[in-house]
Write an enzyme that holds these catalytic residues in place. Structure first.
Site, PDB file in Angstrom:
ATOM      1  N   ASN A   9     -61.588   3.861  75.507  1.00  0.00           N
ATOM      2  CA  ASN A   9     -62.420   4.489  74.475  1.00  0.00           C
ATOM      3  C   ASN A   9     -61.821   4.096  73.132  1.00  0.00           C
ATOM      4  OD1 ASN A   9     -63.772   6.181  72.719  1.00  0.00           O
ATOM      5  ND2 ASN A   9     -62.830   8.071  73.472  1.00  0.00           N
ATOM      6  N   TRP A  10     -62.509   3.152  72.464  1.00  0.00           N
ATOM      7  CA  TRP A  10     -61.947   2.637  71.206  1.00  0.00           C
ATOM      8  C   TRP A  10     -62.065   3.653  70.072  1.00  0.00           C
ATOM      9  CZ3 TRP A  10     -63.862  -3.165  70.674  1.00  0.00           C
ATOM     10  CH2 TRP A  10     -63.310  -3.923  71.728  1.00  0.00           C
ATOM     11  N   LYS A  11     -62.899   4.659  70.220  1.00  0.00           N
ATOM     12  CA  LYS A  11     -63.158   5.640  69.150  1.00  0.00           C
ATOM     13  C   LYS A  11     -63.605   4.902  67.875  1.00  0.00           C
ATOM     14  CE  LYS A  11     -59.883   8.709  71.321  1.00  0.00           C
ATOM     15  NZ  LYS A  11     -59.062   9.897  71.215  1.00  0.00           N
ATOM     16  N   HIS A  96     -67.297  13.893  75.094  1.00  0.00           N
ATOM     17  CA  HIS A  96     -65.887  13.778  74.699  1.00  0.00           C
ATOM     18  C   HIS A  96     -65.511  14.988  73.852  1.00  0.00           C
ATOM     19  CE1 HIS A  96     -62.210  12.328  72.864  1.00  0.00           C
ATOM     20  NE2 HIS A  96     -62.145  11.462  73.856  1.00  0.00           N
ATOM     21  N   GLU A  98     -63.856  15.290  71.266  1.00  0.00           N
ATOM     22  CA  GLU A  98     -64.016  15.104  69.815  1.00  0.00           C
ATOM     23  C   GLU A  98     -65.469  15.301  69.408  1.00  0.00           C
ATOM     24  OE1 GLU A  98     -62.087  11.271  69.640  1.00  0.00           O
ATOM     25  OE2 GLU A  98     -60.201  12.234  70.184  1.00  0.00           O
ATOM     26  N   GLU A 168     -60.119  15.550  80.810  1.00  0.00           N
ATOM     27  CA  GLU A 168     -59.221  15.290  79.694  1.00  0.00           C
ATOM     28  C   GLU A 168     -58.757  16.605  79.092  1.00  0.00           C
ATOM     29  OE1 GLU A 168     -59.992  11.185  77.914  1.00  0.00           O
ATOM     30  OE2 GLU A 168     -61.482  12.480  77.041  1.00  0.00           O
ATOM     31  N   GLY A 174     -54.306  12.117  72.481  1.00  0.00           N
ATOM     32  CA  GLY A 174     -53.722  11.579  71.252  1.00  0.00           C
ATOM     33  C   GLY A 174     -52.485  12.327  70.783  1.00  0.00           C
ATOM     34  N   SER A 214     -53.253  10.734  76.613  1.00  0.00           N
ATOM     35  CA  SER A 214     -51.963  10.070  76.418  1.00  0.00           C
ATOM     36  C   SER A 214     -51.492   9.298  77.651  1.00  0.00           C
ATOM     37  CB  SER A 214     -50.907  11.081  75.956  1.00  0.00           C
ATOM     38  OG  SER A 214     -51.298  11.661  74.727  1.00  0.00           O
ATOM     39  N   GLY A 235     -57.508   6.263  75.403  1.00  0.00           N
ATOM     40  CA  GLY A 235     -57.812   6.156  73.983  1.00  0.00           C
ATOM     41  C   GLY A 235     -56.879   5.157  73.310  1.00  0.00           C
ATOM     42  N   GLY A 236     -55.824   5.676  72.697  1.00  0.00           N
ATOM     43  CA  GLY A 236     -54.912   4.844  71.903  1.00  0.00           C
ATOM     44  C   GLY A 236     -54.443   3.579  72.605  1.00  0.00           C
TER      45      GLY A 236
HETATM   46  C1  PEP Z   1     -59.426   9.969  74.829  1.00  0.00           C
HETATM   47  O1  PEP Z   1     -59.715  10.198  73.670  1.00  0.00           O
HETATM   48  O2  PEP Z   1     -60.328   9.902  75.683  1.00  0.00           O
HETATM   49  C2  PEP Z   1     -58.018   9.789  75.158  1.00  0.00           C
HETATM   50  C3  PEP Z   1     -57.646   9.950  76.393  1.00  0.00           C
HETATM   51  O3  PEP Z   1     -57.172   9.483  74.117  1.00  0.00           O
HETATM   52  P1  PEP Z   1     -55.600   9.156  74.218  1.00  0.00           P
HETATM   53  O4  PEP Z   1     -55.430   8.204  75.394  1.00  0.00           O
HETATM   54  O5  PEP Z   1     -55.277   8.482  72.920  1.00  0.00           O
HETATM   55  O6  PEP Z   1     -54.899  10.436  74.437  1.00  0.00           O
END
Ligand code: PEP
Length: 252
Positions: A9-11, A96, A98, A168, A174, A214, A235-236
């Site tokens: 997920n590039w956000k 998600h 967010e 999640e 994050g 994470s 994500g990251g």
């Molecule tokens: C996400 O936003 O779906 C996610 C898992 O982010 P991160 O891996 O950065 O915690």
């Protein structure tokens, strides 16, 4: 048999040129060293039409990070499920945390989005998970049950079977905090039991349930080794080929 999946997920990261370069680099790395799982990258809307032809569809699936809850019309700034599908994208992240927190997406809105995604042949990657206070109160199972019931329980078993779930814990997204493999397995097993109760044992057995929060190369193997954890939503670590491939390689 359910699929093992690593989805990125590039956000709201990477401009168009950077996004195309990242997709091409990932494609080259995975062409040279084939993954043992399905790999998906979910990108900003404007990247989709360029990223889809930049990757080998037999190795990398492409998805959006959201879609509208309306079919078409006077909804300035929105992007419909049909538009997403017309780029060649096959997936869409919905629900998600967010989107739920910052854009006030309710279970009812998400229900519409899921139905429109399915009607346009997209596979929803539907996210659920509790915030820290809910985990501290020990009500995480109730939270994920309500999120599932609020948006997905009206689906037929056939339609539900087209969905990928991502658990999640919001406190792990994050933040560098990760659910322990035991915490992940416990709630994934619970989620699967909810699906079995509602849609039947076969559908539950075949539903991929990803962990997100994470996830990185150093903890992916331990998390994915759990019987009810079928991969990750990343994500990251999806923004660097080396890190994302390191997570994909957890299935080797
Ligand atoms: C996400 O936003 O779906 C996610 C898992 O982010 P991160 O891996 O950065 O915690």
């Amino acid at each position: 048999m359910r699929k093992n999946i690593v989805a990125g997920n590039w956000k709201m990261n990477k401009n168009l040129q950077e996004g195309i370069a990242l997709a091409k680099d990932l494609n080259a790395a995975l062409t040279a060293d084939k993954p043992n799982c399905d790999v998906i990258i979910c990108t900003p809307f404007i990247h989709l039409a360029s990223v889809v032809p930049a990757v080998d569809a037999s190795i990398i699936g492409v998805g959006a990070e959201n879609c509208a809850d309306k079919v078409s019309g006077a909804y300035t700034g929105e992007v419909s499920a049909e538009m997403v599908a017309s780029t060649g994208a096959k997936y869409v992240i919905l629900g998600h945390s967010e989107r739920r927190a910052y854009y006030h997406e309710t279970p009812e809105i998400l229900k519409e989005k899921v139905q429109l995604a399915l009607a346009n042949g997209l596979t929803p990657i539907f996210c659920i998970g509790e915030v820290l206070e809910e985990r501290q109160q020990g009500i995480q199972n109730q939270v994920v049950f309500d999120q599932l019931a609020g948006s997905l329980f009206d689906l037929s078993a056939e339609d539900f079977s087209k969905i990928v779930l991502a658990y999640e814990p919001v406190w792990a997204i994050g933040t560098g905090l990760t659910a322990t493999p035991e915490q992940a397995e416990e709630i994934h097993a619970y989620i699967r039991s909810v699906i079995a109760e509602k849609f039947g044992a076969e559908v539950a057995e075949n539903t991929s349930i990803l962990y997100g929060g994470s996830c990185k190369p150093s903890n992916a193997k331990e998390l994915f080794a759990n019987p009810n954890v079928d991969g990750g939503l990343i994500g990251g670590a999806a923004l660097k080929v080396e890190d994302f491939k390191g997570i994909i390689d957890a299935f080797k």
